[in-house]
Scaffold this motif. Sequence first.
Motif, PDB file in Angstrom:
ATOM      1  N   TYR A   1      27.155 -17.758 -26.098  1.00  0.00           N
ATOM      2  CA  TYR A   1      25.894 -18.393 -26.457  1.00  0.00           C
ATOM      3  C   TYR A   1      25.138 -18.780 -25.188  1.00  0.00           C
ATOM      4  O   TYR A   1      25.626 -19.568 -24.385  1.00  0.00           O
ATOM      5  N   PHE A   2      23.964 -18.163 -25.029  1.00  0.00           N
ATOM      6  CA  PHE A   2      23.126 -18.395 -23.851  1.00  0.00           C
ATOM      7  C   PHE A   2      21.962 -19.322 -24.217  1.00  0.00           C
ATOM      8  O   PHE A   2      21.456 -19.295 -25.344  1.00  0.00           O
ATOM      9  N   ALA A   3      21.538 -20.139 -23.243  1.00  0.00           N
ATOM     10  CA  ALA A   3      20.347 -20.980 -23.389  1.00  0.00           C
ATOM     11  C   ALA A   3      19.210 -20.291 -22.647  1.00  0.00           C
ATOM     12  O   ALA A   3      19.189 -20.293 -21.411  1.00  0.00           O
ATOM     13  N   PRO A   4      18.267 -19.673 -23.363  1.00  0.00           N
ATOM     14  CA  PRO A   4      17.187 -18.924 -22.691  1.00  0.00           C
ATOM     15  C   PRO A   4      15.941 -19.768 -22.479  1.00  0.00           C
ATOM     16  O   PRO A   4      15.707 -20.758 -23.175  1.00  0.00           O
ATOM     17  N   ALA A   5      15.125 -19.377 -21.526  1.00  0.00           N
ATOM     18  CA  ALA A   5      13.847 -20.047 -21.288  1.00  0.00           C
ATOM     19  C   ALA A   5      12.857 -19.070 -20.684  1.00  0.00           C
ATOM     20  O   ALA A   5      13.209 -18.262 -19.820  1.00  0.00           O
ATOM     21  N   VAL A   6      11.606 -19.145 -21.166  1.00  0.00           N
ATOM     22  CA  VAL A   6      10.493 -18.424 -20.555  1.00  0.00           C
ATOM     23  C   VAL A   6       9.938 -19.323 -19.447  1.00  0.00           C
ATOM     24  O   VAL A   6       9.519 -20.453 -19.711  1.00  0.00           O
ATOM     25  N   VAL A   7       9.947 -18.841 -18.209  1.00  0.00           N
ATOM     26  CA  VAL A   7       9.493 -19.649 -17.076  1.00  0.00           C
ATOM     27  C   VAL A   7       8.558 -18.818 -16.199  1.00  0.00           C
ATOM     28  O   VAL A   7       8.370 -17.620 -16.437  1.00  0.00           O
ATOM     29  N   ASP A   8       8.007 -19.454 -15.179  1.00  0.00           N
ATOM     30  CA  ASP A   8       7.229 -18.712 -14.187  1.00  0.00           C
ATOM     31  C   ASP A   8       8.010 -18.673 -12.873  1.00  0.00           C
ATOM     32  O   ASP A   8       9.130 -19.194 -12.787  1.00  0.00           O
ATOM     33  N   HIS A   9       7.410 -18.070 -11.851  1.00  0.00           N
ATOM     34  CA  HIS A   9       8.138 -17.883 -10.594  1.00  0.00           C
ATOM     35  C   HIS A   9       8.182 -19.160  -9.746  1.00  0.00           C
ATOM     36  O   HIS A   9       8.741 -19.139  -8.641  1.00  0.00           O
ATOM     37  N   HIS A  10       7.607 -20.261 -10.227  1.00  0.00           N
ATOM     38  CA  HIS A  10       7.659 -21.537  -9.505  1.00  0.00           C
ATOM     39  C   HIS A  10       8.779 -22.450 -10.011  1.00  0.00           C
ATOM     40  O   HIS A  10       9.016 -23.506  -9.431  1.00  0.00           O
ATOM     41  N   PHE A  11       9.425 -22.061 -11.105  1.00  0.00           N
ATOM     42  CA  PHE A  11      10.373 -22.932 -11.798  1.00  0.00           C
ATOM     43  C   PHE A  11      11.531 -23.356 -10.885  1.00  0.00           C
ATOM     44  O   PHE A  11      11.840 -24.546 -10.743  1.00  0.00           O
ATOM     45  N   LEU A  12      12.173 -22.393 -10.253  1.00  0.00           N
ATOM     46  CA  LEU A  12      13.336 -22.698  -9.409  1.00  0.00           C
ATOM     47  C   LEU A  12      12.937 -23.515  -8.183  1.00  0.00           C
ATOM     48  O   LEU A  12      13.656 -24.448  -7.790  1.00  0.00           O
ATOM     49  N   ASP A  13      11.799 -23.168  -7.596  1.00  0.00           N
ATOM     50  CA  ASP A  13      11.364 -23.897  -6.401  1.00  0.00           C
ATOM     51  C   ASP A  13      11.018 -25.349  -6.718  1.00  0.00           C
ATOM     52  O   ASP A  13      11.361 -26.259  -5.956  1.00  0.00           O
TER      53      ASP A  13
END
Length: 803
Positions: free
Chosen positions: A528-540
Amino acid sequence: MIKNYIKIAIRNLVHHKSYSLINLFGLTISMACCVLIALYINDEVSYDTFHEKSDRIIAVGSAPSFGGRMLSTPYPLADALVTEIPAVEKAVRVGGGTGRLLLSRNGNDYINVGSGDYTEPAFFDVFSFELLKGNPGQSLRDPNSIVLTQSAANQLFREGEELLGQPLYWQKKDTLITLEVTGVIEDAPHNTSVKYRSLISYNTQAERWRDPSAWKAFSPRTYALLCSAESLETLPGQFKELGQKYYETKEGEQSTDTFFAIPITGLHLSEINSSDGFTGSRTYLYLFGSAVLLILMIACVNYINLATARASLRAREVGVRKVVGAVRRQIATQFLGESVLLAIVSYIIGVGIAQLALPLFNDLFGTEVVWGVSLSFWLWLLLAAAGVGILAGIYPALYLSYFSPTAVLQDKLKQGPSGAWLRKTLVVGQFAMAITLIISALVLYNQLDYVQDKDLGFNDEQVVSVGLPNDQLWRLRDVIRGNLLSSPGIQEVSVGNNVPGSFGIRLGNKPTDISPQEEAATPDESIYFAPAVVDHHFLDLLDIDLLAGRNFSPNLSTDREQAYIINEKAAEKLGWSPKEAIGKSFGIRKEGRVIGVAENFHIASLREEMEPVVLHMFEPSSWSSSGSILARLEPGEIEAALNFIETNLEEYAPHQPFEYQFLDEKFDTMYHTERRLANIVVLFTFIIIVIACLGLYGLAAFSAERRTKEIGIRKVLGASVSGIVRLLSKDFLKLVLLGFMIAVPVSWYVINRWLQRFAYKIEIGAGIFLLAGGAAVLIALATVSWQSIKAALMNPVNSLRSE
């Protein structure tokens, strides 16, 4: 005779003031606690009992083949219950509505009147909620009909103004819908599992949500009214047949999809019902009920100890009574009457204290307990208080009435060791309970400190999460992000449909369906994975480091279509190291490849294990179009930055309320129940220690009084004050240490059971036990030392003259 018993009892209680006050204080506090917990338990078990047909109402839940039990059900279930199950008279759907109902009378100035629920006319046939205005059979029949609660009506209309037939404008995401007021219903009482703020006709729902063949879509709750209460026993078999009829199975197999029923009066305390805090859980009923019984027991122990310790002082009274003709039964009744009278007086005072403390109780427990209960409730509590008096007084009454009149009057009374051993045993038990609670409180607070200070895998300082609750705001997320970055109070902005603390979706697949290149240890078990739609700034923005690979790139179209970043836990589940994962085939709803592996970071409370997380930039069409803005704010510009965000969002959605939460606060609220529990344990611990120490004080005072001549002789022979204090204190300290030895294994078992709720927890070291034991010894020493020092400082001349 009864009048005489009462008169003598009052005289004895008044004559021995210190003894009476110690017992009265302990019993009064314990009675007040009992009243408050009894009100709490009565409130919990009273949920939905007010319905006229409560014995025939059930909540129907689903047990689908993909696992778990839930109260969400398929739309067509309600109709099938009525037509295919003879035991069901009526059924009604409730739910599937909006979490935020924005209404206006003029198309402007929208008011948030709380949550709204779709339902049907049968709602008023099944439940007993009072419809204050409108026709129960007609008010929810037509599309775009709304029944307002009394509080919602008061927000929207002036007093005395005609409500029925009035148009209201409903701001639903990007659409403006006109509703007609067809009724006003009473506000839902707090003790119901069927919560509502306003009711909207189910026919207002889009047709795709009212598909009569949608047996695999779970949305509304379904309630049913049975023909008779006895029909409940026949439902399991009929529900099984219903599941086999509407759910496809492979040839030769039986369907595991089925339904289950819970009586409405048991729904609130059932395991399937989700409630916050200390409501809706049998565990807390047992826990707090047991705690208050311990407090009551300790108060009773004080009475028994002091009554038996003072036995010799009342021996002459017993002897004289027996000489003039009193039998043992009459003497025992006299002593028992004293304890019952004391208990009833304590109950009356305790009720007054409980009434004053009820608002504080509700604030501490996070409940809505009310004072107004039936007369029978108070009568039962009065009988229980009399029972406590009997329980506390039965042994002293039998013990005192046993004395021989000849031995007493000739001053040849010999008290056996049984009374002393009983008192010592009870004192040991008192302090064992107190030390157990001290250890539990220390562990609770240490665990809370641990989960609050533990590294979550991302930087949540000054990061605010702001909801983008509708399609328009979500579509404009990149534009909004650019606008927000123009504020000097905002360092960085990112958007995502799920953020830490609010990952609401889990997708389960077998490893081979996720990647043909997987090397999972258990390839047949779903991950079971927890997915998310994000942009390229999320990790930073969250300072989440990459262990291998790279971040999303806005310049690569493939990153927007088929790129995934997974966390280390997800790679581990598939049998990959971070470096091995790069370039592997991977697919959740869409085929693609892994371009990066991020460090593990928590997305839920530390009660849960670290979960596999999957991040991507593409948005599956089946997912709802909503999400959140994450913004890291400048420390000195918090208020200005929040005002700037609110102003920008109002430009695109002027009627949406501005709602935000800082990430550190979001995670902090996950432990509200534990924090409340820790405060309650501290309160119970304080009460138990105070009552136990009062009893210990009384015993120490009596012991010093009985040994007055001994102390005088010792001082004449050269004994020091410190030596006499040690002499009088050591016996009590031995009992406390013995209580500590008993408390250690008991508390270790209890706190380990509680810590099992957390996937990440502290290690319990010896220091916590030693600290609790040391605290108990110091408290006991401080309690007995006052009397010991007072006796040691007494003039030996006066001591030797005393009788």
